[in-house]
Design a protein around this motif. Structure first.
Motif, PDB file in Angstrom:
ATOM      1  N   LEU A  74      35.178  46.461  18.940  1.00  0.00           N
ATOM      2  CA  LEU A  74      33.847  46.129  19.441  1.00  0.00           C
ATOM      3  C   LEU A  74      33.784  46.247  20.949  1.00  0.00           C
ATOM      4  O   LEU A  74      34.707  45.816  21.657  1.00  0.00           O
ATOM      5  CB  LEU A  74      33.492  44.701  19.014  1.00  0.00           C
ATOM      6  CG  LEU A  74      33.530  44.434  17.503  1.00  0.00           C
ATOM      7  CD1 LEU A  74      33.379  42.947  17.224  1.00  0.00           C
ATOM      8  CD2 LEU A  74      32.447  45.231  16.793  1.00  0.00           C
ATOM      9  N   GLN A  82      39.988  41.887  20.123  1.00  0.00           N
ATOM     10  CA  GLN A  82      39.541  42.839  19.116  1.00  0.00           C
ATOM     11  C   GLN A  82      39.991  42.438  17.718  1.00  0.00           C
ATOM     12  O   GLN A  82      41.137  42.034  17.507  1.00  0.00           O
ATOM     13  CB  GLN A  82      40.084  44.241  19.431  1.00  0.00           C
ATOM     14  CG  GLN A  82      39.551  44.869  20.687  1.00  0.00           C
ATOM     15  CD  GLN A  82      38.065  45.197  20.595  1.00  0.00           C
ATOM     16  OE1 GLN A  82      37.464  45.194  19.517  1.00  0.00           O
ATOM     17  NE2 GLN A  82      37.478  45.500  21.744  1.00  0.00           N
ATOM     18  N   TYR A 104      31.261  37.629  12.210  1.00  0.00           N
ATOM     19  CA  TYR A 104      30.818  38.779  13.011  1.00  0.00           C
ATOM     20  C   TYR A 104      29.418  38.547  13.593  1.00  0.00           C
ATOM     21  O   TYR A 104      29.104  39.061  14.677  1.00  0.00           O
ATOM     22  CB  TYR A 104      30.892  40.064  12.193  1.00  0.00           C
ATOM     23  CG  TYR A 104      32.311  40.590  12.114  1.00  0.00           C
ATOM     24  CD1 TYR A 104      32.800  41.507  13.035  1.00  0.00           C
ATOM     25  CD2 TYR A 104      33.185  40.120  11.138  1.00  0.00           C
ATOM     26  CE1 TYR A 104      34.109  41.964  12.982  1.00  0.00           C
ATOM     27  CE2 TYR A 104      34.503  40.566  11.078  1.00  0.00           C
ATOM     28  CZ  TYR A 104      34.958  41.486  12.007  1.00  0.00           C
ATOM     29  OH  TYR A 104      36.263  41.929  11.957  1.00  0.00           O
ATOM     30  N   GLY A 119      30.114  49.192  18.488  1.00  0.00           N
ATOM     31  CA  GLY A 119      31.551  49.327  18.308  1.00  0.00           C
ATOM     32  C   GLY A 119      31.824  50.477  17.365  1.00  0.00           C
ATOM     33  O   GLY A 119      30.986  51.367  17.189  1.00  0.00           O
TER      34      GLY A 119
END
Length: 216
Positions: A74, A82, A104, A119
């Motif tokens: 992302l 990450q 998320y 991302g």
């Protein structure tokens, strides 16, 4: 020639195995072969994990084996932050689909702008036979948003918080026709790779069988 698509993720089976079957390949799954042993994924990259799975399951099944693994990366997050290959695992715990969505959504709110966070998924693909290993990597850009579709694709829960720009719809809501003009095109390099490798394996096997028949 039977080919094992080594995954327990039914969403991957529905998408990848179905497309390969449409191309004329005889695809079987772990379930078809009664293989229940899980492989520990200890790789640091999607490709490393794909190699681990393809190698292990090819040894068990004794047929050519495809494995696909993926990681999420992302924009705006440091390397340490990450998700990477731990797409579904947070603080050592495996999340269920709804927990994964909520996690998320939190990342979108924390690191995104105007309710959006960009991302990409990095996919690692490995094809193993008894004496060969071939790999491929592919990056797929993604747009995550801070709202959720009512449709959750089991096995691909993040599809319910991704917007596919060309049709401006949640990924989980795409029709087959919309997949054909968006996701199929995006995934075409993967299918080109798999088609080429599997054809080479098929030709090699046929050559060996022909030579053996002539020598008998």
């Amino acid at each position: 020639m039977k080919i094992l698509f080594a995954t327990t993720n039914q969403a991957k089976v529905r998408y990848y195995a179905t497309r390969l079957q449409e191309k004329g390949f005889d695809i079987v799954t772990l379930s078809d072969l009664g293989i229940t042993q899980e492989v520990e994924e200890t790789g640091k990259t999607p490709t490393e994990n794909a190699i681990i799975k393809a190698t292990s399951y090819a040894q068990q099944a004794q047929i050519p084996t495809i494995a696909i693994d993926e990681g999420v990366y992302l924009n705006g997050l440091s390397p340490e932050q990450q998700p990477g290959v731990h797409v579904r695992r947070v603080n050592g715990r495996r999340l269920n689909d709804q927990e994964m969505i909520e996690h998320y959504l939190h990342l979108v709110e924390k690191y995104g702008e105007n309710g959006q966070l960009t991302g990409y998924f990095k996919k690692g693909i490995a094809v193993a036979t008894g004496n060969s290993m071939t790999t491929f990597e592919n990056d797929s850009p993604r747009l995550f948003v801070n709202r959720q579709s009512e449709i959750i694709d089991e096995g691909y829960p993040l599809a319910s918080i991704q917007i596919v720009a060309p049709v401006n719809k949640f990924k989980s809501e795409l029709t087959r026709e919309e997949e054909a003009i968006t996701m199929d095109i995006e995934q075409q390099p993967i299918f080109d790779f798999l088609s080429q490798v599997l054809e080479e394996i098929r030709e090699s096997i046929e050559t060996v069988q022909k030579e053996k028949s002539q020598s008998d």
